[in-house]
Design a protein around this motif. Structure first.
Motif, PDB file in Angstrom:
ATOM      1  N   ASN A  76      -9.698   7.959 114.301  1.00 24.27           N
ATOM      2  CA  ASN A  76     -10.503   8.325 115.463  1.00 24.27           C
ATOM      3  C   ASN A  76     -11.916   7.770 115.270  1.00 24.27           C
ATOM      4  O   ASN A  76     -12.731   8.346 114.563  1.00 24.27           O
ATOM      5  CB  ASN A  76     -10.532   9.846 115.620  1.00 24.27           C
ATOM      6  N   ALA A  77     -12.168   6.607 115.868  1.00 25.10           N
ATOM      7  CA  ALA A  77     -13.498   6.003 115.828  1.00 25.10           C
ATOM      8  C   ALA A  77     -14.129   6.043 117.217  1.00 25.10           C
ATOM      9  O   ALA A  77     -14.948   5.185 117.563  1.00 25.10           O
ATOM     10  CB  ALA A  77     -13.418   4.569 115.313  1.00 25.10           C
ATOM     11  N   ASP A  78     -13.739   7.032 117.997  1.00 22.61           N
ATOM     12  CA  ASP A  78     -14.285   7.195 119.347  1.00 22.61           C
ATOM     13  C   ASP A  78     -15.536   8.064 119.264  1.00 22.61           C
ATOM     14  O   ASP A  78     -15.541   9.226 119.659  1.00 22.61           O
ATOM     15  CB  ASP A  78     -13.243   7.827 120.268  1.00 22.61           C
ATOM     16  N   GLU A  79     -16.575   7.473 118.732  1.00 24.18           N
ATOM     17  CA  GLU A  79     -17.807   8.209 118.445  1.00 24.18           C
ATOM     18  C   GLU A  79     -18.645   8.330 119.717  1.00 24.18           C
ATOM     19  O   GLU A  79     -19.665   7.651 119.880  1.00 24.18           O
ATOM     20  CB  GLU A  79     -18.575   7.482 117.341  1.00 24.18           C
ATOM     21  N   GLY A  80     -18.200   9.199 120.625  1.00 25.99           N
ATOM     22  CA  GLY A  80     -18.839   9.294 121.928  1.00 25.99           C
ATOM     23  C   GLY A  80     -19.738  10.487 122.120  1.00 25.99           C
ATOM     24  O   GLY A  80     -20.330  10.653 123.190  1.00 25.99           O
ATOM     25  N   GLU A  81     -19.866  11.341 121.112  1.00 27.43           N
ATOM     26  CA  GLU A  81     -20.729  12.516 121.236  1.00 27.43           C
ATOM     27  C   GLU A  81     -22.184  12.082 121.345  1.00 27.43           C
ATOM     28  O   GLU A  81     -22.671  11.304 120.516  1.00 27.43           O
ATOM     29  CB  GLU A  81     -20.546  13.411 120.010  1.00 27.43           C
ATOM     30  N   PRO A  82     -22.914  12.534 122.364  1.00 28.45           N
ATOM     31  CA  PRO A  82     -24.314  12.135 122.499  1.00 28.45           C
ATOM     32  C   PRO A  82     -25.124  12.458 121.246  1.00 28.45           C
ATOM     33  O   PRO A  82     -25.003  13.544 120.682  1.00 28.45           O
ATOM     34  CB  PRO A  82     -24.797  12.972 123.692  1.00 28.45           C
ATOM     35  N   GLY A  83     -25.911  11.486 120.790  1.00 29.24           N
ATOM     36  CA  GLY A  83     -26.728  11.687 119.611  1.00 29.24           C
ATOM     37  C   GLY A  83     -25.999  11.440 118.307  1.00 29.24           C
ATOM     38  O   GLY A  83     -26.561  11.666 117.235  1.00 29.24           O
ATOM     39  N   THR A  84     -24.754  10.980 118.376  1.00 31.77           N
ATOM     40  CA  THR A  84     -23.968  10.763 117.166  1.00 31.77           C
ATOM     41  C   THR A  84     -23.795   9.274 116.906  1.00 31.77           C
ATOM     42  O   THR A  84     -23.355   8.541 117.780  1.00 31.77           O
ATOM     43  CB  THR A  84     -22.576  11.420 117.293  1.00 31.77           C
ATOM     44  N   PHE A  85     -24.144   8.845 115.684  1.00 32.63           N
ATOM     45  CA  PHE A  85     -23.949   7.449 115.292  1.00 32.63           C
ATOM     46  C   PHE A  85     -23.743   7.374 113.785  1.00 32.63           C
ATOM     47  O   PHE A  85     -24.217   6.473 113.119  1.00 32.63           O
ATOM     48  CB  PHE A  85     -25.160   6.593 115.725  1.00 32.63           C
ATOM     49  N   LYS A  86     -22.995   8.327 113.246  1.00 28.61           N
ATOM     50  CA  LYS A  86     -22.810   8.411 111.798  1.00 28.61           C
ATOM     51  C   LYS A  86     -21.767   7.429 111.286  1.00 28.61           C
ATOM     52  O   LYS A  86     -21.858   6.954 110.152  1.00 28.61           O
ATOM     53  CB  LYS A  86     -22.416   9.844 111.392  1.00 28.61           C
ATOM     54  N   GLY A 279     -24.395  19.130 116.438  1.00 27.93           N
ATOM     55  CA  GLY A 279     -22.993  19.114 116.836  1.00 27.93           C
ATOM     56  C   GLY A 279     -22.768  18.556 118.222  1.00 27.93           C
ATOM     57  O   GLY A 279     -21.736  18.834 118.831  1.00 27.93           O
ATOM     58  N   GLY A 280     -23.718  17.780 118.744  1.00 30.67           N
ATOM     59  CA  GLY A 280     -23.523  17.200 120.067  1.00 30.67           C
ATOM     60  C   GLY A 280     -23.809  18.192 121.178  1.00 30.67           C
ATOM     61  O   GLY A 280     -24.402  19.247 120.965  1.00 30.67           O
ATOM     62  N   ILE A 281     -23.339  17.862 122.381  1.00 24.36           N
ATOM     63  CA  ILE A 281     -23.692  18.674 123.546  1.00 24.36           C
ATOM     64  C   ILE A 281     -23.048  20.058 123.497  1.00 24.36           C
ATOM     65  O   ILE A 281     -23.519  20.978 124.164  1.00 24.36           O
ATOM     66  CB  ILE A 281     -23.313  17.969 124.860  1.00 24.36           C
ATOM     67  N   SER A 282     -21.985  20.213 122.719  1.00 27.66           N
ATOM     68  CA  SER A 282     -21.348  21.537 122.634  1.00 27.66           C
ATOM     69  C   SER A 282     -22.043  22.440 121.647  1.00 27.66           C
ATOM     70  O   SER A 282     -21.711  23.615 121.518  1.00 27.66           O
ATOM     71  CB  SER A 282     -19.875  21.377 122.249  1.00 27.66           C
ATOM     72  N   GLY A 283     -23.051  21.910 120.915  1.00 27.28           N
ATOM     73  CA  GLY A 283     -23.712  22.702 119.884  1.00 27.28           C
ATOM     74  C   GLY A 283     -24.794  23.619 120.400  1.00 27.28           C
ATOM     75  O   GLY A 283     -25.158  24.587 119.740  1.00 27.28           O
ATOM     76  N   GLY A 284     -25.329  23.324 121.568  1.00 28.84           N
ATOM     77  CA  GLY A 284     -26.413  24.152 122.090  1.00 28.84           C
ATOM     78  C   GLY A 284     -27.735  23.862 121.395  1.00 28.84           C
ATOM     79  O   GLY A 284     -27.802  23.090 120.449  1.00 28.84           O
ATOM     80  N   PHE A 285     -28.792  24.473 121.887  1.00 32.80           N
ATOM     81  CA  PHE A 285     -30.120  24.261 121.327  1.00 32.80           C
ATOM     82  C   PHE A 285     -30.521  25.440 120.456  1.00 32.80           C
ATOM     83  O   PHE A 285     -30.255  26.601 120.768  1.00 32.80           O
ATOM     84  CB  PHE A 285     -31.165  24.089 122.445  1.00 32.80           C
ATOM     85  N   LEU A 286     -31.192  25.119 119.343  1.00 37.70           N
ATOM     86  CA  LEU A 286     -31.765  26.146 118.476  1.00 37.70           C
ATOM     87  C   LEU A 286     -33.261  25.989 118.470  1.00 37.70           C
ATOM     88  O   LEU A 286     -33.783  24.876 118.458  1.00 37.70           O
ATOM     89  CB  LEU A 286     -31.225  26.001 117.040  1.00 37.70           C
TER      90      LEU A 286
END
Length: 287
Positions: A76-86, A279-286
């Protein structure tokens, strides 16, 4: 994962071999015991780095123990989560590490076909991976009868369809089959009925690429890299208004403060952190 990442020419077959690349695959093909290797991976505590945290060894063992004349390894190299480029640094700078890791997975689980499902918006990675596959095939590290053994492993790259939900593994499988990329109901799990209803290993880039170093250095070494009950390292992407945005490999278990204010250099222009998301858009803001 990043130990040799700045080695000149690492993306080539010769460059990768100069750092010890393909040694673990060759060792497995010569004297390898798949059961013993699985025990080492289990003892290492390696968990899936895609978010679910499922033990890699348990997934591989389930595929190995499932009867079938054709099995698959899917990355799975579908790295589509916003803010993710690991995963991108590995794909661009050390693609043979992923290829070796997938071949090891194939040998251990009895799979003969590997597919890298790549994010559509990564055209450079697409070229790098295909070039690496061609080099590996020419160098007898991929394809038929690898290294003169009775193990064959054929690898290809498939570009994703640009759908965010394809990061979920069963949606990814439906996409590969040409179906609408909606998640499947489970059970059955992909380890029993995955791609084309065949037993299938699905792991992301970072998870797979951790395997060769564990086999080289041992389970205790890997566990000691983490903090507390966490094993190994983790690739962290940091972006936004920080001094040093980028991807960092740090022990699993570091705090957000260490990552943002330490490695990433803290906020720029004397500003203060108002909020951050993880954790991307599902992680919420802290706050």
């Amino acid at each position: 994962l990043f130990k040799d990442i700045r080695t000149p020419g690492l993306a080539s077959l010769d460059g990768y071999r100069s750092t010890g690349g393909y040694t673990q695959l060759q060792s497995l093909l010569q004297i390898g015991d798949a059961s013993e290797t699985l025990d080492t991976l289990k003892a290492s505590g390696l968990l899936g780095r895609g978010g679910a945290g499922f033990p890699l060894a348990d997934k591989w063992r389930a595929v190995r123990d499932t009867p079938g004349d054709l099995k698959y390894v899917v990355c799975n190299a579908d790295e589509g989560e916003p803010g993710t480029f690991k995963d991108r640094p590995i794909l661009h700078l050390n693609p043979h590490l992923l290829l070796e890791s997938m071949a090891i997975a194939g040998y251990i689980t009895g799979a003969s076909v590997g597919i890298i499902y790549l994010r559509y918006e990564y055209p450079e990675a697409f070229e790098m991976l295909n070039r690496a596959i061609a080099e590996a095939e020419a160098g007898d590290m991929m394809g038929e009868s690898i290294g003169g053994s009775d193990f064959s492993f054929h690898l290809s790259v498939k570009r994703g369809v640009g759908s965010y939900v394809c990061g979920e593994e069963t949606s990814l499988l439906n996409s590969l089959e040409g179906k609408v990329p909606w998640p499947r109901e489970r059970p059955p799990f992909p380890t029993q009925k995955g791609l084309w209803n065949r037993p299938t290993v699905i792991n992301n880039v970072e998870t797979l690429c951790s395997v060769p170093a564990i086999l080289e250095n041992g389970a205790d070494w890997y566990k000691a890299l983490g903090r507390g009950d966490n094993a190994g390292t983790k690739l962290y992407s940091v972006s936004g208004r920080v001094a040093n945005p980028g991807t960092y490999e740090l022990p699993m278990g570091v705090t957000a403060r260490e990552l943002i204010e330490g490695s990433a250099g803290g906020p720029i222009n004397g500003q203060h952190i108002k909020a951050f998301t993880l954790g991307g858009i599902s992680g919420g803001f802290l706050s």
